[in-house]
Design an enzyme around this catalytic site. Sequence first.
Site, PDB file in Angstrom:
ATOM      1  N   ASP A  72     -29.706   2.222  -0.001  1.00 40.59           N
ATOM      2  CA  ASP A  72     -29.634   1.128  -0.968  1.00 40.59           C
ATOM      3  C   ASP A  72     -30.883   1.234  -1.823  1.00 40.59           C
ATOM      4  O   ASP A  72     -32.002   1.019  -1.335  1.00 40.59           O
ATOM      5  CB  ASP A  72     -29.583  -0.203  -0.221  1.00 40.59           C
ATOM      6  CG  ASP A  72     -29.495  -1.412  -1.148  1.00 40.59           C
ATOM      7  OD1 ASP A  72     -29.833  -1.285  -2.342  1.00 40.59           O
ATOM      8  OD2 ASP A  72     -29.095  -2.498  -0.669  1.00 40.59           O
ATOM      9  N   VAL A  73     -30.726   1.575  -3.099  1.00 44.31           N
ATOM     10  CA  VAL A  73     -31.889   1.870  -3.939  1.00 44.31           C
ATOM     11  C   VAL A  73     -32.766   0.654  -4.184  1.00 44.31           C
ATOM     12  O   VAL A  73     -33.906   0.793  -4.636  1.00 44.31           O
ATOM     13  CB  VAL A  73     -31.469   2.495  -5.286  1.00 44.31           C
ATOM     14  CG1 VAL A  73     -30.757   3.813  -5.075  1.00 44.31           C
ATOM     15  CG2 VAL A  73     -30.626   1.532  -6.114  1.00 44.31           C
ATOM     16  N   ASN A  99     -28.695   6.956 -11.280  1.00 41.04           N
ATOM     17  CA  ASN A  99     -27.389   6.505 -11.737  1.00 41.04           C
ATOM     18  C   ASN A  99     -26.920   5.202 -11.101  1.00 41.04           C
ATOM     19  O   ASN A  99     -26.132   4.478 -11.708  1.00 41.04           O
ATOM     20  CB  ASN A  99     -26.362   7.609 -11.429  1.00 41.04           C
ATOM     21  CG  ASN A  99     -24.937   7.148 -11.594  1.00 41.04           C
ATOM     22  OD1 ASN A  99     -24.474   6.907 -12.703  1.00 41.04           O
ATOM     23  ND2 ASN A  99     -24.230   7.001 -10.482  1.00 41.04           N
ATOM     24  N   TYR A 168     -26.800  -7.511 -16.871  1.00 42.98           N
ATOM     25  CA  TYR A 168     -26.608  -6.076 -17.082  1.00 42.98           C
ATOM     26  C   TYR A 168     -27.340  -5.603 -18.341  1.00 42.98           C
ATOM     27  O   TYR A 168     -28.068  -4.605 -18.315  1.00 42.98           O
ATOM     28  CB  TYR A 168     -25.116  -5.777 -17.189  1.00 42.98           C
ATOM     29  CG  TYR A 168     -24.765  -4.315 -17.298  1.00 42.98           C
ATOM     30  CD1 TYR A 168     -24.767  -3.506 -16.173  1.00 42.98           C
ATOM     31  CD2 TYR A 168     -24.409  -3.750 -18.524  1.00 42.98           C
ATOM     32  CE1 TYR A 168     -24.426  -2.159 -16.259  1.00 42.98           C
ATOM     33  CE2 TYR A 168     -24.072  -2.402 -18.619  1.00 42.98           C
ATOM     34  CZ  TYR A 168     -24.081  -1.619 -17.490  1.00 42.98           C
ATOM     35  OH  TYR A 168     -23.745  -0.289 -17.587  1.00 42.98           O
ATOM     36  N   LYS A 172     -30.520  -2.954 -18.678  1.00 45.08           N
ATOM     37  CA  LYS A 172     -30.356  -1.686 -19.384  1.00 45.08           C
ATOM     38  C   LYS A 172     -31.341  -1.567 -20.552  1.00 45.08           C
ATOM     39  O   LYS A 172     -31.823  -0.465 -20.853  1.00 45.08           O
ATOM     40  CB  LYS A 172     -28.916  -1.531 -19.862  1.00 45.08           C
ATOM     41  CG  LYS A 172     -27.921  -1.348 -18.722  1.00 45.08           C
ATOM     42  CD  LYS A 172     -28.263  -0.138 -17.836  1.00 45.08           C
ATOM     43  CE  LYS A 172     -27.212   0.119 -16.771  1.00 45.08           C
ATOM     44  NZ  LYS A 172     -27.515   1.321 -15.971  1.00 45.08           N
TER      45      LYS A 172
END
Length: 263
Positions: A72-73, A99, A168, A172
Amino acid sequence: MNTVRTTDEERSGARKTAVVTGAGSGIGRAVALELLAAGWSVALAGRRPEPLAETAAAAPAGGGATLTVRADVSRPEDVAALFAAVRDRFGRLDLLFNNAGTFGPGGVPVEELPYEAWRHVVDTNLNGAFLCAQAAYRQMKEQDPRGGRIINNGSISAHTPRPHSVAYTATKHALTGLTKSLSLDGRPYGIAVGQIDIGNAATDMTAGMQTGALQADGETAPEPVMDVADVARTVRHMAELPLEANVQFATVMATAMPYVGRG
């Protein structure tokens, strides 16, 4: 549990090595398989072991070696274990494709977005990208020969938002700043850092776009998509440049998607 597939060439150290996060599905799986077909050894990282195993099983015969690591990053200890496993298995790291990401709850107005949902998106998309980049940077700086490449998965939303996508979109946009800062700081150490901004690649995450996506004018309209293999080929091109050259930012999108003039 980590699982491996070894090749003779990989044992000799002749192959380049990549880490792909979010490798169990979608863009991550497509990029991992493209790199494996090109002879890279690839560490497949993700939260769920079963999809990672499916990606490894789909690797072409005669391609590169695989290592699957459940990670889990957003958890620093998982990221540390991932890159330690890569170092122990392959000895060096040539590429990180950063990613892993999540859109979060779709279609939720900003005033109704729970803090927990906001935090989950930030922890995955931004904090996770930072933790992986930091670990890769440390290894690339210290290994011999020194250097490597990091490619961050941005988005069209790194430029232009969709309605009801505040978490989101914010992450980003932040990822673009992370890319620029890492690119600058990596110069003395031969670490090249770029970003690929993707629009409407055909994956499970974008499946609903072909039937109807909310537009800036409040209407719902279907949107075109592109083959995810086109994204994978672009990442491979960026990855295989010599470290003296770098694609700083690349935008790959379905030609007719409403991006230019989205608002």
